[in-house]
Design a protein around this motif. Sequence first.
Motif, PDB file in Angstrom:
ATOM      1  N   ASP A   1       0.829  -1.210   0.000  1.00 31.35           N
ATOM      2  CA  ASP A   1       0.000   0.000   0.000  1.00 31.35           C
ATOM      3  C   ASP A   1       0.863   1.259   0.000  1.00 31.35           C
ATOM      4  O   ASP A   1       0.565   2.229  -0.698  1.00 31.35           O
ATOM      5  CB  ASP A   1      -0.926   0.024   1.218  1.00 31.35           C
ATOM      6  N   VAL A   2       1.925   1.248   0.788  1.00 30.42           N
ATOM      7  CA  VAL A   2       2.823   2.404   0.870  1.00 30.42           C
ATOM      8  C   VAL A   2       3.507   2.638  -0.477  1.00 30.42           C
ATOM      9  O   VAL A   2       3.590   3.771  -0.961  1.00 30.42           O
ATOM     10  CB  VAL A   2       3.866   2.204   1.993  1.00 30.42           C
ATOM     11  N   ARG A   3       3.982   1.559  -1.127  1.00 28.39           N
ATOM     12  CA  ARG A   3       4.640   1.702  -2.441  1.00 28.39           C
ATOM     13  C   ARG A   3       3.660   2.208  -3.489  1.00 28.39           C
ATOM     14  O   ARG A   3       4.005   3.054  -4.310  1.00 28.39           O
ATOM     15  CB  ARG A   3       5.241   0.366  -2.884  1.00 28.39           C
ATOM     16  N   ARG A   4       2.433   1.702  -3.473  1.00 25.33           N
ATOM     17  CA  ARG A   4       1.436   2.160  -4.448  1.00 25.33           C
ATOM     18  C   ARG A   4       1.105   3.634  -4.251  1.00 25.33           C
ATOM     19  O   ARG A   4       0.961   4.382  -5.208  1.00 25.33           O
ATOM     20  CB  ARG A   4       0.160   1.329  -4.326  1.00 25.33           C
ATOM     21  N   ALA A   5       0.981   4.064  -3.017  1.00 25.39           N
ATOM     22  CA  ALA A   5       0.686   5.469  -2.741  1.00 25.39           C
ATOM     23  C   ALA A   5       1.833   6.360  -3.194  1.00 25.39           C
ATOM     24  O   ALA A   5       1.622   7.426  -3.779  1.00 25.39           O
ATOM     25  CB  ALA A   5       0.401   5.671  -1.253  1.00 25.39           C
TER      26      ALA A   5
ATOM     27  N   ALA B   1       4.020   5.663  -5.568  1.00 22.28           N
ATOM     28  CA  ALA B   1       4.038   5.649  -7.034  1.00 22.28           C
ATOM     29  C   ALA B   1       2.950   6.558  -7.596  1.00 22.28           C
ATOM     30  O   ALA B   1       3.159   7.249  -8.592  1.00 22.28           O
ATOM     31  CB  ALA B   1       3.869   4.227  -7.552  1.00 22.28           C
ATOM     32  N   ALA B   2       1.789   6.580  -6.969  1.00 18.24           N
ATOM     33  CA  ALA B   2       0.698   7.431  -7.445  1.00 18.24           C
ATOM     34  C   ALA B   2       1.048   8.912  -7.294  1.00 18.24           C
ATOM     35  O   ALA B   2       0.685   9.727  -8.133  1.00 18.24           O
ATOM     36  CB  ALA B   2      -0.584   7.116  -6.690  1.00 18.24           C
ATOM     37  N   ARG B   3       1.789   9.252  -6.229  1.00 14.97           N
ATOM     38  CA  ARG B   3       2.167  10.652  -6.032  1.00 14.97           C
ATOM     39  C   ARG B   3       3.240  11.095  -7.015  1.00 14.97           C
ATOM     40  O   ARG B   3       3.318  12.270  -7.355  1.00 14.97           O
ATOM     41  CB  ARG B   3       2.666  10.855  -4.602  1.00 14.97           C
ATOM     42  N   THR B   4       4.086  10.174  -7.490  1.00 16.41           N
ATOM     43  CA  THR B   4       5.189  10.561  -8.376  1.00 16.41           C
ATOM     44  C   THR B   4       4.823  10.525  -9.850  1.00 16.41           C
ATOM     45  O   THR B   4       5.618  10.941 -10.676  1.00 16.41           O
ATOM     46  CB  THR B   4       6.403   9.646  -8.158  1.00 16.41           C
ATOM     47  N   ARG B   5       3.651  10.032 -10.195  1.00 19.24           N
ATOM     48  CA  ARG B   5       3.258   9.993 -11.601  1.00 19.24           C
ATOM     49  C   ARG B   5       3.126  11.403 -12.143  1.00 19.24           C
ATOM     50  O   ARG B   5       2.656  12.310 -11.475  1.00 19.24           O
ATOM     51  CB  ARG B   5       1.932   9.261 -11.773  1.00 19.24           C
ATOM     52  N   THR B   6       3.491  11.551 -13.388  1.00 17.34           N
ATOM     53  CA  THR B   6       3.417  12.866 -14.012  1.00 17.34           C
ATOM     54  C   THR B   6       1.982  13.178 -14.417  1.00 17.34           C
ATOM     55  O   THR B   6       1.209  12.293 -14.745  1.00 17.34           O
ATOM     56  CB  THR B   6       4.345  12.937 -15.233  1.00 17.34           C
ATOM     57  N   THR B   7       1.669  14.454 -14.384  1.00 18.66           N
ATOM     58  CA  THR B   7       0.345  14.882 -14.827  1.00 18.66           C
ATOM     59  C   THR B   7       0.454  15.769 -16.065  1.00 18.66           C
ATOM     60  O   THR B   7      -0.495  16.432 -16.432  1.00 18.66           O
ATOM     61  CB  THR B   7      -0.373  15.658 -13.712  1.00 18.66           C
TER      62      THR B   7
END
Length: 117
Positions: free
Chosen positions: A76-80, A82-88
Amino acid sequence: MHSDTHRWLLWGGKDGYHSRWYATFTSRTPIHLIAATTARLADPTPVLRYAPEVPSRNRGAAHITPVTPPVPTPLDVRRAAAARTRTTIPRAVVRAPTVAAASGPSAVLPTRAFRCR
């Protein structure tokens, strides 16, 4: 039951309560949906609700058991993270060329002569 005026009626709640609920099904409702609803309502398994989701007038009739929130797993921590570092930043869309533009004029296939036997 032959029309929409005949219905299945499910209801619950204590007598005299302002929080009595009911559900109706027309005669056109598939029986398996009525059976599934009835089975779910009769299931004694507790239903998880957040405190604001239970109206104050119903809390006297509810059995409330506080539940501690789950601890996040390493996944869960890794997924969160990764979601924060994705580019927009929006990316340009490159369209594939159409068939006519890619191959030029279409070729006409020769007709095949059929023999009658």
